[in-house]
Design a protein around this motif. Sequence first.
Motif, PDB file in Angstrom:
ATOM      1  N   SER A  97       0.820  -1.212   0.000  1.00 38.51           N
ATOM      2  CA  SER A  97       0.000   0.000   0.000  1.00 38.51           C
ATOM      3  C   SER A  97       0.853   1.260   0.000  1.00 38.51           C
ATOM      4  O   SER A  97       0.343   2.353  -0.281  1.00 38.51           O
ATOM      5  CB  SER A  97      -0.936   0.005   1.215  1.00 38.51           C
ATOM      6  OG  SER A  97      -0.222   0.255   2.423  1.00 38.51           O
ATOM      7  N   ASN A 132      -5.363  -0.892  -3.398  1.00 36.66           N
ATOM      8  CA  ASN A 132      -4.006  -0.968  -3.950  1.00 36.66           C
ATOM      9  C   ASN A 132      -3.986  -0.410  -5.371  1.00 36.66           C
ATOM     10  O   ASN A 132      -4.888  -0.687  -6.163  1.00 36.66           O
ATOM     11  CB  ASN A 132      -3.528  -2.414  -3.941  1.00 36.66           C
ATOM     12  CG  ASN A 132      -2.045  -2.526  -4.229  1.00 36.66           C
ATOM     13  OD1 ASN A 132      -1.615  -2.363  -5.351  1.00 36.66           O
ATOM     14  ND2 ASN A 132      -1.271  -2.803  -3.194  1.00 36.66           N
ATOM     15  N   ILE A 222      -6.524  -0.975   6.461  1.00 38.64           N
ATOM     16  CA  ILE A 222      -6.041  -0.431   5.190  1.00 38.64           C
ATOM     17  C   ILE A 222      -7.197  -0.284   4.208  1.00 38.64           C
ATOM     18  O   ILE A 222      -7.312   0.715   3.497  1.00 38.64           O
ATOM     19  CB  ILE A 222      -4.930  -1.333   4.618  1.00 38.64           C
ATOM     20  CG1 ILE A 222      -3.698  -1.266   5.529  1.00 38.64           C
ATOM     21  CG2 ILE A 222      -4.569  -0.930   3.195  1.00 38.64           C
ATOM     22  CD1 ILE A 222      -2.655  -2.303   5.246  1.00 38.64           C
ATOM     23  N   TYR A 226      -8.250   3.228   2.529  1.00 36.02           N
ATOM     24  CA  TYR A 226      -7.894   3.456   1.126  1.00 36.02           C
ATOM     25  C   TYR A 226      -8.789   2.750   0.118  1.00 36.02           C
ATOM     26  O   TYR A 226      -8.784   3.090  -1.060  1.00 36.02           O
ATOM     27  CB  TYR A 226      -6.444   3.003   0.880  1.00 36.02           C
ATOM     28  CG  TYR A 226      -5.445   3.593   1.819  1.00 36.02           C
ATOM     29  CD1 TYR A 226      -5.261   4.964   1.911  1.00 36.02           C
ATOM     30  CD2 TYR A 226      -4.680   2.767   2.642  1.00 36.02           C
ATOM     31  CE1 TYR A 226      -4.326   5.507   2.782  1.00 36.02           C
ATOM     32  CE2 TYR A 226      -3.742   3.304   3.520  1.00 36.02           C
ATOM     33  CZ  TYR A 226      -3.576   4.665   3.585  1.00 36.02           C
ATOM     34  OH  TYR A 226      -2.658   5.200   4.452  1.00 36.02           O
TER      35      TYR A 226
END
Length: 238
Positions: A97, A132, A222, A226
């Motif tokens: 990431s 990602n 994460i 994101y």
Amino acid sequence: MSTTDRALPPVVDAASWQKELDALRVREKAATRELDAIAAQRRRLPMVEMPDYVLEGEDGPVRLVDLFGDHSQLIVYSHMWHEGAAWQCSGCTGFTSQFTRLLGLEKFDARFVIVTQGPLDEALAYRRTVGNEMTWYSTAGSPFGSDIGAPPNAGFAVNVFLRDGDRVYRTWHTDGRGTEQLSHLFALVDVLPYGRQEVWQDSPEGWPQQPTYSRWATSEEIAAAYGEGGQDPSGSAS
């Protein structure tokens, strides 16, 4: 009085602080020179020619040589994959990431991609879930992953390749803590007064220390920060 119940570094005058910093700088500079020497040895490594592997990409089958794009050098991160797991390795998820802007690397005639043993559709779904931005390929139908140190349901690895025309050569490999030199996270954390705060580290008496990995961001965290709203790849709420 201190506003925290945590231990603190001793407070000294500026001259004493500078003296201690200068002493540390001697060791830091020696470490930098040693890293330079290691990099020089790495540039002198021999290489081994690779077979013409075929992986699976978003647009279909792709030869290993085509992973390079227009570049002559390639870094491949083998992302751990455990079949049936909604959330994959948090270490791999967190490490990859960090790499969202790779133009600087491309200026050095290199590309950086992810490969995983997961089926492509599942791998791409996971990529979206955690937000990602790198290019992913699947090695599920190829021995490539196993041949470069990342077999199914096993560990992660970093490999570097060099292309000469249609021929591809493996030039370097690392795994385990060897990947830390590629991470900016730990480089930043290690300059903090409390460091990683993990029990294995040599820290002064009273420094905060917790079990290893306990401060690492989880894959769910994460994804929430994101990705697609913290949803796991199956679409269920985390």
